[in-house]
Design a protein around this motif. Structure first.
Motif, PDB file in Angstrom:
ATOM      1  N   PRO A 112     -35.846 -28.264  29.574  1.00 39.99           N
ATOM      2  CA  PRO A 112     -36.341 -29.088  30.680  1.00 39.99           C
ATOM      3  C   PRO A 112     -37.703 -28.608  31.175  1.00 39.99           C
ATOM      4  O   PRO A 112     -37.982 -27.403  31.226  1.00 39.99           O
TER       5      PRO A 112
ATOM      6  N   GLU B 145     -35.838 -33.220  33.166  1.00 42.26           N
ATOM      7  CA  GLU B 145     -35.627 -32.442  34.372  1.00 42.26           C
ATOM      8  C   GLU B 145     -34.153 -32.099  34.461  1.00 42.26           C
ATOM      9  O   GLU B 145     -33.303 -32.904  34.101  1.00 42.26           O
ATOM     10  N   ALA B 146     -33.861 -30.901  34.946  1.00 35.73           N
ATOM     11  CA  ALA B 146     -32.473 -30.472  35.087  1.00 35.73           C
ATOM     12  C   ALA B 146     -32.150 -30.279  36.564  1.00 35.73           C
ATOM     13  O   ALA B 146     -32.898 -29.626  37.290  1.00 35.73           O
TER      14      ALA B 146
ATOM     15  N   PHE C 216     -36.805 -27.600  36.750  1.00 32.98           N
ATOM     16  CA  PHE C 216     -35.442 -27.315  37.181  1.00 32.98           C
ATOM     17  C   PHE C 216     -35.368 -27.519  38.692  1.00 32.98           C
ATOM     18  O   PHE C 216     -36.272 -27.109  39.417  1.00 32.98           O
TER      19      PHE C 216
ATOM     20  N   VAL D 156     -29.283 -28.685  38.897  1.00 31.67           N
ATOM     21  CA  VAL D 156     -28.212 -27.704  38.748  1.00 31.67           C
ATOM     22  C   VAL D 156     -27.588 -27.423  40.109  1.00 31.67           C
ATOM     23  O   VAL D 156     -28.298 -27.172  41.086  1.00 31.67           O
TER      24      VAL D 156
ATOM     25  N   CYS E  66     -32.230 -21.259  28.863  1.00 36.61           N
ATOM     26  CA  CYS E  66     -32.536 -22.382  27.963  1.00 36.61           C
ATOM     27  C   CYS E  66     -33.436 -21.947  26.812  1.00 36.61           C
ATOM     28  O   CYS E  66     -33.260 -22.393  25.680  1.00 36.61           O
TER      29      CYS E  66
END
Length: 75
Positions: A39, A9-10, A42, A12, A29
Motif C-alpha cells: 500500500p 491504501e490500507a 496506511f 487498519v 508488508c
C-alpha cells in the motif's frame, strides 16, 4: 496505479490493547509482499464505519475517514 491515478491504501484497526505504527505495517508488508502490492498509504483507525447489519462501508472510508482516524502516515 501511477497512470490511472489509483493507489492502494490500507485501513487498519488494531486489536484492543495493541498498538501498531505505520512504520511497522510498512516493514511487515515489505517483507511479505511484492513491491507493487505494498500500500502507498496506511491509515490506522479506531473503528470502521458499518451498516446496521455490520458490513464495512468502504465508500465512507474512501471519501471522509477523518472521523475514524487514529494515525495516518505522513506523505
Amino acid at each position: 496505479h501511477e497512470v490511472r491515478g489509483q493507489v492502494i491504501e490500507a485501513f487498519v484497526r488494531p486489536k484492543e490493547e495493541e498498538t501498531v505504527s505505520t512504520a511497522d505495517l510498512r516493514l511487515h508488508c515489505t517483507r511479505r509482499l511484492s513491491p507493487i502490492k505494498i500500500p502507498a498509504r496506511f491509515h490506522i483507525v479506531a473503528d470502521f464505519p458499518r451498516t446496521p447489519t455490520g458490513k464495512i462501508q468502504r465508500y465512507r472510508l474512501a471519501g471522509n475517514y477523518g472521523d475514524y482516524l487514529l494515525e495516518e502516515e505522513a506523505e
